[in-house]
Enzyme design. Structure first.
Site, PDB file in Angstrom:
ATOM      1  CG  HIS A 183     -23.332  27.198 -11.041  1.00 48.12           C
ATOM      2  ND1 HIS A 183     -23.550  27.662  -9.760  1.00 48.12           N
ATOM      3  CD2 HIS A 183     -24.290  27.762 -11.812  1.00 48.12           C
ATOM      4  CE1 HIS A 183     -24.608  28.446  -9.764  1.00 48.12           C
ATOM      5  NE2 HIS A 183     -25.067  28.536 -10.993  1.00 48.12           N
ATOM      6  CD  GLU A 288     -21.946  30.743 -10.320  1.00 45.43           C
ATOM      7  OE1 GLU A 288     -22.179  30.715 -11.553  1.00 45.43           O
ATOM      8  OE2 GLU A 288     -22.810  31.067  -9.479  1.00 45.43           O
TER       9      GLU A 288
END
Length: 314
Positions: A183, A288
């Site tokens: 992330h 991500e």
């Protein structure tokens, strides 16, 4: 008595600069002779800083991020495993918190490795390894996801580069499904002048537009409003972030066919208590890489590995 034909002394070469790695207050810090550096918290094995040799910070970290282990760290590179987003209630991950448990578990620092590049005068990469296993989870978390597993997360710092790799091993006697994702929050100077390329022709799920599926038609995707898209790219092409029309970051992936592009924009960021400063939505973009559009099934005794490499261009 002086020896005849004694061997001449061997000239000692000066020691070459080496990467340095330290562990203090549950934070691992690595620095290369070039000046590149990174910082990883054992909590979540979260990379919170990546600086290139010009001392430019490449990762965005909220100034209100909780760094005391009370909640997942907002910013850097939180690690998502074994589920992405809110877990499906009818799935084996259904009782887990959003994004799973990897980002809010305390990992073990397994050590470092340095490697000398071809024709380099000093070691110019250093790899940091972190481990998490089922035995390290709380009893409550083990009840919610009762599988035997081992994770090794490797963070490799290079000149202008950062690579992250996750190795997943099923150590039990029954198969399990998982998703994973890095992330990554990156700094940008101005989101209104930032575009993303490399995703043209890819299908994507748009969470802002009622979770509908679309096909990307743009070669340079502008970020002009709240953006939350999960792109699926089976061919896994490189992804490039451009600022002011110039390449600023490239992302290459291995075994990670998906990539989420996220910026919460003004209203959503205003509602997030751990996201500061509030105008920072103008200066970050999440790229991500992951495997999240479907489940990866890992049979007993099997292993899986996926990685992403980021290279700073500006």
């Amino acid at each position: 008595m002086e020896r005849k034909n004694r061997p001449s002394s061997i000239a000692m070469s000066p020691s070459l600069p080496q990467p340095t790695v330290s562990l203090e207050d549950n934070i691992v810090t690595a620095r290369l002779p070039s000046g590149d550096s990174c910082q990883v918290y054992l909590y979540g094995a979260t990379v919170t800083s990546w600086k290139t040799s010009d001392n430019t910070e490449r990762l965005f970290l909220s100034s209100a991020a909780a760094l005391d282990g009370s909640k997942p760290i907002r910013g850097g590179i939180p690690l998502v495993f074994p589920v992405f987003g809110p877990p499906p209630k009818d799935h084996a991950t259904g009782q887990l918190p959003q994004h799973g448990f990897a980002r809010n578990s305390v990992w073990e620092f397994l050590g470092k490795n340095s490697s000398e590049s071809m024709n380099a005068k000093a070691d110019d990469t250093v790899k940091l390894d972190f481990g998490l296993s089922s035995a390290m989870l709380s009893e409550d978390m083990r009840k919610k996801w009762p599988y035997e597993f081992g994770l090794v997360y490797s963070v490799t710092l290079g000149k202008g580069k950062l690579e992250v790799q996750l190795h997943v091993q099923n150590k039990g006697d029954k198969a399990f499904d998982f998703q994973c994702l890095f992330h990554s929050y990156f700094t940008v100077k101005d989101i209104s002048k930032t575009t993303v390329s490399g995703l043209e022709g890819a299908s994507y799920v748009d969470k802002v537009r009622k979770v509908q599926t679309f096909t990307e038609e743009s070669s340079d995707i502008p970020i002009t409003s709240e953006t939350d898209r999960v792109y699926s790219t089976p061919s896994i092409p490189p992804i490039t972030v451009k600022e002011g029309g110039k390449d600023s970051l490239t992302c290459t992936r291995d075994a990670l066919p998906d990539c989420t592009v996220w910026n919460g924009w003004e209203d959503k960021i205003a509602s997030m208590g751990d996201f500061e400063p509030k105008d920072a939505w103008k200066r970050y973009l999440c790229i991500e890489p992951g495997a999240v559009s479907s489940w990866t099934k890992l049979e007993a005794g099997d292993a899986w590995e996926g990685s992403a490499a980021f290279e700073a261009k500006l």
